[in-house]
Motif scaffolding. Sequence first.
Motif, PDB file in Angstrom:
ATOM      1  N   ILE A 199       0.846  -1.187   0.000  1.00 44.41           N
ATOM      2  CA  ILE A 199       0.000   0.000   0.000  1.00 44.41           C
ATOM      3  C   ILE A 199       0.885   1.242   0.000  1.00 44.41           C
ATOM      4  N   TRP A 200       0.636   2.107  -0.984  1.00 46.19           N
ATOM      5  CA  TRP A 200       1.329   3.386  -1.075  1.00 46.19           C
ATOM      6  C   TRP A 200       0.309   4.503  -0.910  1.00 46.19           C
ATOM      7  N   ILE A 201       0.729   5.577  -0.273  1.00 49.49           N
ATOM      8  CA  ILE A 201      -0.055   6.813  -0.255  1.00 49.49           C
ATOM      9  C   ILE A 201       0.762   7.865  -0.984  1.00 49.49           C
ATOM     10  N   VAL A 202       0.091   8.592  -1.872  1.00 52.59           N
ATOM     11  CA  VAL A 202       0.720   9.688  -2.604  1.00 52.59           C
ATOM     12  C   VAL A 202      -0.020  10.966  -2.232  1.00 52.59           C
ATOM     13  N   GLU A 203       0.712  11.902  -1.655  1.00 52.85           N
ATOM     14  CA  GLU A 203       0.164  13.190  -1.259  1.00 52.85           C
ATOM     15  C   GLU A 203       0.551  14.221  -2.316  1.00 52.85           C
ATOM     16  N   ILE A 204      -0.441  14.834  -2.942  1.00 56.34           N
ATOM     17  CA  ILE A 204      -0.211  15.778  -4.033  1.00 56.34           C
ATOM     18  C   ILE A 204      -0.026  17.183  -3.479  1.00 56.34           C
ATOM     19  N   LYS A 205       1.025  17.839  -3.941  1.00 53.77           N
ATOM     20  CA  LYS A 205       1.299  19.227  -3.569  1.00 53.77           C
ATOM     21  C   LYS A 205       1.541  20.018  -4.837  1.00 53.77           C
ATOM     22  N   SER A 206       0.666  20.991  -5.105  1.00 54.06           N
ATOM     23  CA  SER A 206       0.729  21.737  -6.355  1.00 54.06           C
ATOM     24  C   SER A 206       1.567  23.007  -6.260  1.00 54.06           C
ATOM     25  N   SER A 207       1.977  23.386  -5.049  1.00 52.77           N
ATOM     26  CA  SER A 207       2.759  24.605  -4.875  1.00 52.77           C
ATOM     27  C   SER A 207       3.441  24.593  -3.513  1.00 52.77           C
ATOM     28  N   LEU A 208       4.357  25.520  -3.312  1.00 51.85           N
ATOM     29  CA  LEU A 208       5.002  25.694  -2.012  1.00 51.85           C
ATOM     30  C   LEU A 208       3.959  26.025  -0.953  1.00 51.85           C
ATOM     31  N   GLU A 209       3.019  26.878  -1.290  1.00 50.83           N
ATOM     32  CA  GLU A 209       1.975  27.265  -0.341  1.00 50.83           C
ATOM     33  C   GLU A 209       1.115  26.064   0.046  1.00 50.83           C
ATOM     34  N   ASP A 210       0.814  25.223  -0.918  1.00 49.66           N
ATOM     35  CA  ASP A 210       0.040  24.007  -0.663  1.00 49.66           C
ATOM     36  C   ASP A 210       0.784  23.119   0.332  1.00 49.66           C
ATOM     37  N   PHE A 211       2.084  22.969   0.151  1.00 48.50           N
ATOM     38  CA  PHE A 211       2.878  22.160   1.068  1.00 48.50           C
ATOM     39  C   PHE A 211       2.920  22.786   2.464  1.00 48.50           C
ATOM     40  N   ARG A 212       3.156  24.074   2.538  1.00 46.56           N
ATOM     41  CA  ARG A 212       3.252  24.767   3.836  1.00 46.56           C
ATOM     42  C   ARG A 212       1.946  24.716   4.612  1.00 46.56           C
ATOM     43  N   ALA A 213       0.828  24.692   3.916  1.00 47.16           N
ATOM     44  CA  ALA A 213      -0.481  24.684   4.571  1.00 47.16           C
ATOM     45  C   ALA A 213      -0.868  23.311   5.105  1.00 47.16           C
ATOM     46  N   ASP A 214      -0.077  22.296   4.807  1.00 43.31           N
ATOM     47  CA  ASP A 214      -0.436  20.919   5.166  1.00 43.31           C
ATOM     48  C   ASP A 214       0.438  20.412   6.294  1.00 43.31           C
ATOM     49  N   SER A 215      -0.194  20.086   7.408  1.00 49.12           N
ATOM     50  CA  SER A 215       0.551  19.495   8.520  1.00 49.12           C
ATOM     51  C   SER A 215       0.088  18.073   8.815  1.00 49.12           C
ATOM     52  N   LYS A 216      -0.811  17.550   7.986  1.00 48.98           N
ATOM     53  CA  LYS A 216      -1.393  16.231   8.268  1.00 48.98           C
ATOM     54  C   LYS A 216      -0.609  15.072   7.689  1.00 48.98           C
ATOM     55  N   TRP A 217       0.303  15.333   6.744  1.00 47.12           N
ATOM     56  CA  TRP A 217       0.961  14.243   6.022  1.00 47.12           C
ATOM     57  C   TRP A 217       1.708  13.257   6.913  1.00 47.12           C
ATOM     58  N   PRO A 218       2.314  13.638   8.050  1.00 47.66           N
ATOM     59  CA  PRO A 218       3.000  12.609   8.855  1.00 47.66           C
ATOM     60  C   PRO A 218       2.057  11.497   9.336  1.00 47.66           C
ATOM     61  N   ASP A 219       0.771  11.802   9.485  1.00 51.00           N
ATOM     62  CA  ASP A 219      -0.202  10.796   9.929  1.00 51.00           C
ATOM     63  C   ASP A 219      -0.372   9.668   8.916  1.00 51.00           C
ATOM     64  N   TYR A 220      -0.062   9.936   7.656  1.00 46.40           N
ATOM     65  CA  TYR A 220      -0.255   8.927   6.620  1.00 46.40           C
ATOM     66  C   TYR A 220       0.697   7.741   6.768  1.00 46.40           C
ATOM     67  N   HIS A 221       1.821   7.937   7.432  1.00 47.81           N
ATOM     68  CA  HIS A 221       2.785   6.834   7.605  1.00 47.81           C
ATOM     69  C   HIS A 221       2.134   5.608   8.245  1.00 47.81           C
ATOM     70  N   SER A 222       1.186   5.820   9.125  1.00 54.52           N
ATOM     71  CA  SER A 222       0.567   4.688   9.837  1.00 54.52           C
ATOM     72  C   SER A 222      -0.492   3.969   9.001  1.00 54.52           C
ATOM     73  N   HIS A 223      -0.690   4.391   7.742  1.00 54.31           N
ATOM     74  CA  HIS A 223      -1.697   3.774   6.873  1.00 54.31           C
ATOM     75  C   HIS A 223      -1.112   3.219   5.583  1.00 54.31           C
ATOM     76  N   CYS A 224       0.226   3.199   5.462  1.00 47.81           N
ATOM     77  CA  CYS A 224       0.818   2.744   4.201  1.00 47.81           C
ATOM     78  C   CYS A 224       2.199   2.131   4.438  1.00 47.81           C
ATOM     79  N   ASP A 225       2.649   1.388   3.435  1.00 47.74           N
ATOM     80  CA  ASP A 225       4.001   0.832   3.459  1.00 47.74           C
ATOM     81  C   ASP A 225       5.022   1.854   2.972  1.00 47.74           C
ATOM     82  N   ARG A 226       4.581   2.716   2.054  1.00 46.51           N
ATOM     83  CA  ARG A 226       5.458   3.738   1.481  1.00 46.51           C
ATOM     84  C   ARG A 226       4.653   5.015   1.264  1.00 46.51           C
ATOM     85  N   LEU A 227       5.285   6.155   1.560  1.00 46.16           N
ATOM     86  CA  LEU A 227       4.644   7.449   1.412  1.00 46.16           C
ATOM     87  C   LEU A 227       5.437   8.298   0.424  1.00 46.16           C
TER      88      LEU A 227
END
Length: 164
Positions: free
Chosen positions: A60-88
């Motif tokens: 299971i892979w999770i892919v988190e899409i980031k379309s810009s620097l601002e999009d990345f900076r606004a997201d603090s939830k991505w570390p939670d995805y580690h517990s739901h996938c083999d690779r992030l």
Amino acid sequence: MALVRTADLAPDGRQSETALMIRRGVGRLLRGLGYAYLPELTLASGRRADMVAVGLKGDIWIVEIKSSLEDFRADSKWPDYHSHCDRLFFATHPGVDAGIFPEEAGLILSDGYGAEIVRDCGEDRLAGATRKAVMLRFAQAAANRLHELADPRLAGTVTEIGDD
């Protein structure tokens, strides 16, 4: 029982045109690698992953899409995805500085027509019970979306699934 809203296959207005372009290229890459994916899959944590992919061997892979620097900076939830996938992985387009993305995640560049893994990541295998819960969530969401294609009146209904 956890409640999961079934998602439409069509964009729901939350995704930018750039994010949809990135997703299209990444989807083509994943399919070429033997993965099936679902966009916008709600996980047991209540977080919604941009893309969840399942490989032929059940990885299971999770892919988190980031379309810009601002999009990345606004997201603090991505570390939670580690517990739901083999690779992030993060996925973006060539106009975003690749240096902003954390080293513990892989990186995919997409131009909308295709994509390439430019930085691989290590694998952290899920526990069996967690893998089963993610797979059941994936399977039920995929079946519900297919059913909604056959019966569009069902789109957006709430479905109960077992506790993870």
